[in-house]
Design a protein around this motif. Structure first.
Motif, mmCIF file in Angstrom:
data_model
loop_
_atom_site.group_PDB
_atom_site.id
_atom_site.type_symbol
_atom_site.label_atom_id
_atom_site.label_comp_id
_atom_site.label_asym_id
_atom_site.label_seq_id
_atom_site.Cartn_x
_atom_site.Cartn_y
_atom_site.Cartn_z
ATOM 1 N N LEU A 1 0.834 -1.212 0.000
ATOM 2 C CA LEU A 1 0.000 0.000 0.000
ATOM 3 C C LEU A 1 0.862 1.252 0.000
ATOM 4 N N PHE B 1 2.510 1.630 -3.273
ATOM 5 C CA PHE B 1 1.547 2.067 -4.290
ATOM 6 C C PHE B 1 1.251 3.548 -4.165
ATOM 7 N N LEU B 2 1.018 3.986 -2.907
ATOM 8 C CA LEU B 2 0.632 5.394 -2.729
ATOM 9 C C LEU B 2 1.749 6.334 -3.171
ATOM 10 N N THR C 1 7.008 10.348 -13.972
ATOM 11 C CA THR C 1 5.924 9.424 -14.298
ATOM 12 C C THR C 1 6.463 8.054 -14.678
ATOM 13 N N LEU C 2 7.510 8.031 -15.509
ATOM 14 C CA LEU C 2 8.023 6.751 -15.999
ATOM 15 C C LEU C 2 8.616 5.935 -14.859
ATOM 16 N N ALA D 1 6.005 -3.613 -8.184
ATOM 17 C CA ALA D 1 5.008 -3.980 -7.183
ATOM 18 C C ALA D 1 4.084 -5.066 -7.709
ATOM 19 N N THR E 1 3.632 9.336 -9.991
ATOM 20 C CA THR E 1 3.161 9.194 -11.361
ATOM 21 C C THR E 1 2.206 10.319 -11.738
ATOM 22 N N LEU E 2 1.237 10.568 -10.863
ATOM 23 C CA LEU E 2 0.246 11.594 -11.190
ATOM 24 C C LEU E 2 0.866 12.986 -11.171
ATOM 25 N N ALA F 1 2.685 13.388 -14.359
ATOM 26 C CA ALA F 1 1.776 13.562 -15.500
ATOM 27 C C ALA F 1 1.217 14.980 -15.524
ATOM 28 N N LEU G 1 5.573 0.673 -10.012
ATOM 29 C CA LEU G 1 4.312 -0.063 -9.972
ATOM 30 C C LEU G 1 4.458 -1.412 -10.682
ATOM 31 N N ALA H 1 2.123 6.076 -6.992
ATOM 32 C CA ALA H 1 0.980 6.677 -7.694
ATOM 33 C C ALA H 1 1.041 8.194 -7.597
ATOM 34 N N ILE I 1 5.772 4.482 -12.843
ATOM 35 C CA ILE I 1 5.212 3.308 -13.510
ATOM 36 C C ILE I 1 6.118 2.100 -13.321
#
Lengths: 214, 106
Positions: A4, A7-8, A37-38, A47, A14-15, A18, A44, A11, A41
């Motif tokens: 988690l 991921f957080l 961003t890359l 993960a 990434t956002l 972007a 992720l 993410a 990703i």
């Protein structure tokens, strides 16, 4: 728990990257945001146990594609900031926002209608790629690419050769006399000629106001 | 507290992919610098690869990852050709934006 947190963080990176790409006025900063961003990703991918793809993502995207972008930006000197406050086409951003919300709704509805209940489900027919219960590793990936997708792989090699030849052909310098007539250049030259002509006409008719004009 | 109960499901990854795709699409429609538009296309491609990897893991099917390899190759080829076009274009009109490109003649 660890997944988690990973991921957080990934993410968020990434956002943020972007958003940086589309909101930065300077293209160089946008390219650097793209790296964020890359990498997000790639994290992720790790993960999700796609280790090979994570490595390839970093090498190909962050290592090659972004560097290519930066080379083009810096060698051509086109890294001036774009003025984002003007809206050249009236209502463009509103329409883009509406279409964006539409795309988001569409994808989320598609997601809600399929993935939430399909978690962990398998396709009905058994495929020989599905025989292993564990998460796919690089051996299985290689086997899949070099057996099931062999023809596609060969086609991509042809594609790469075509891309290289195309890039060399298109980016070579064209000699002046071989230039195709360009409407943009022609319009600019015609404008310049008309301006010069008007200046000359003004000078010949009113030579005494020359000093005032200058 | 919230962190202890929440579990990362594939839907989270798919939602992130949808968000990323949307950001890329909006950027493609809003920005006018051809290079930045290209970066937005890369964002959309990355969103799709993330989705493919997520489904590959959900369905325990390695073919999803194989597709991502091909997407990477095609993205590389696309960037090479696209940047060559942009270089040829910007060399002659340094100030050009996507709005000015009414003709395809270099």
């Amino acid at each position: 728990m660890v997944e988690l947190i990973v991921f957080l963080i990934a993410a968020a990176g990434t956002l943020a990257g972007a958003l940086g790409v589309i909101l930065n006025r300077n293209p160089v900063h946008a390219a650097l945001s793209l790296v964020g961003t890359l990498f997000g990703i790639a994290v992720l991918f790790v993960a999700q146990e796609a280790h090979f793809l994570a490595a390839v993502q970093v090498i190909v995207y962050a290592g090659a594609i972004v560097v290519l972008f930066l080379f083009v930006l810096m060698l051509l000197g086109v890294d001036r900031a774009e003025d984002l406050s003007v809206e050249p086409i009236k209502g463009q951003r509103v329409v883009a926002g509406i279409i964006g919300v539409g795309v988001l709704c569409l994808t989320l509805v598609a997601l809600a209608s399929t993935s939430f209940e399909a978690t962990g489900a398998r396709p009905a027919e058994g495929d020989r790629n599905l025989r292993v219960e564990a998460v796919a590793d690089v051996n299985q990936l290689g086997e899949s690419i070099f057996t099931d997708h062999l023809f596609a792989l060969e086609i991509t090699s042809v594609l790469l050769v075509i891309a290289i030849v195309g890039a060399v052909v298109m980016s070579r310098r064209v000699k002046r006399d071989q230039l195709i007539e360009d409407p943009l250049v022609a319009a600019a030259e015609a404008e310049e000629a008309a301006r010069r002509e008007a200046e000359e006409a003004a000078q010949t008719t009113e030579p005494e106001t020359e000093g005032a004009d200058a | 507290m919230l962190l202890a109960v929440a579990e990362v499901t594939p839907a989270w990854y798919l939602t992130l992919g949808a968000l990323l795709f949307t950001i890329g699409a909006v950027g493609l429609m809003v920005r006018r610098n051809p290079l930045v538009m290209f970066m937005c296309v890369e964002l959309m491609l990355n969103a799709v690869t993330l989705t493919f990897v997520t489904f590959s893991r959900m369905l325990q099917d390695v073919n999803g990852q194989a597709v991502v390899v091909f997407v990477l190759v095609v993205a590389a080829a696309e960037v090479v050709v696209g940047l060559a076009i942009i270089v040829a274009l910007l060399r002659r009109h340094p100030e050009v934006t996507a709005d000015d490109l009414k003709v395809l003649k270099g």
